[in-house]
Design a protein around this motif. Sequence first.
Motif, PDB file in Angstrom:
ATOM      1  N   CYS A  30       0.911  -1.304  -0.035  1.00 50.27           N
ATOM      2  CA  CYS A  30       0.011  -0.130   0.010  1.00 50.27           C
ATOM      3  C   CYS A  30       0.831   1.246  -0.248  1.00 50.27           C
ATOM      4  N   ASP A  83       2.805   2.123   2.446  1.00 54.21           N
ATOM      5  CA  ASP A  83       2.861   2.757   4.035  1.00 54.21           C
ATOM      6  C   ASP A  83       4.001   1.960   4.655  1.00 54.21           C
ATOM      7  N   CYS A  85      -2.076   4.408   7.630  1.00 50.58           N
ATOM      8  CA  CYS A  85      -3.660   4.830   7.984  1.00 50.58           C
ATOM      9  C   CYS A  85      -4.029   4.566   9.470  1.00 50.58           C
ATOM     10  N   SER A 107      -3.661   0.978  10.541  1.00 49.91           N
ATOM     11  CA  SER A 107      -2.231   0.538  10.827  1.00 49.91           C
ATOM     12  C   SER A 107      -1.757   0.829  12.164  1.00 49.91           C
ATOM     13  N   HIS A 118      -4.859  -6.040   5.654  1.00 47.09           N
ATOM     14  CA  HIS A 118      -3.516  -6.208   5.134  1.00 47.09           C
ATOM     15  C   HIS A 118      -2.584  -5.247   6.026  1.00 47.09           C
ATOM     16  N   CYS A 119      -3.210  -4.253   6.878  1.00 45.05           N
ATOM     17  CA  CYS A 119      -2.426  -3.422   7.837  1.00 45.05           C
ATOM     18  C   CYS A 119      -1.956  -4.473   8.859  1.00 45.05           C
ATOM     19  N   LEU A 168       0.975  -6.372   7.628  1.00 49.79           N
ATOM     20  CA  LEU A 168       2.198  -5.800   7.485  1.00 49.79           C
ATOM     21  C   LEU A 168       2.787  -5.697   8.980  1.00 49.79           C
TER      22      LEU A 168
END
Length: 151
Positions: free
Chosen positions: A54, A56, A79, A82, A122-123, A126
């Motif tokens: 993304c 980030d 974001c 996250s 997905h955050c 990660l």
Amino acid sequence: MSDDFDTFVESLQNQIFDETKEAFGEAGFQRWRKPLYRGRLKNPDVHARITGKCGDTMEIFLTFENDRIKEASYITDGCGSSTVCGSFATEMAIGKNPDEISAITGEAVLKRIGRFPKEDEHCAFLVAETLQEALKLYFENYAKNIKNMKG
Ligand code: FES
């Protein structure tokens, strides 16, 4: 400031709070407002940094004591999701040994938060990936130090 403006700002803030509570649940909402464990550790034993697809970046800082994580923190330019994930994942890591840290997957972080927006899952992956990278770097440094000691 006019009363009208204050009322407008307050209602806008309440609307954002309501939407955030709806997205993350009460526990996640509290973390979003007050992200525990956010910031850099002064003297980390290890620091990992990964930029996700993304765009980030998540960074994790750890200190160890007696083979367990003593302190953990994170920073991210990502974001709100996250931030919530970073806060829960670092909290989950504190006091854990390497085997237990390996069990902190993206799924485990999502489970701990409870409610989470599907599109932002997905955050969590990660932050879990960054945590595992930190663990890997810690062992690599450890192995290097032993090698250097042996000459
Ligand atoms: Fe990139 Fe959340 S970490 S959207």
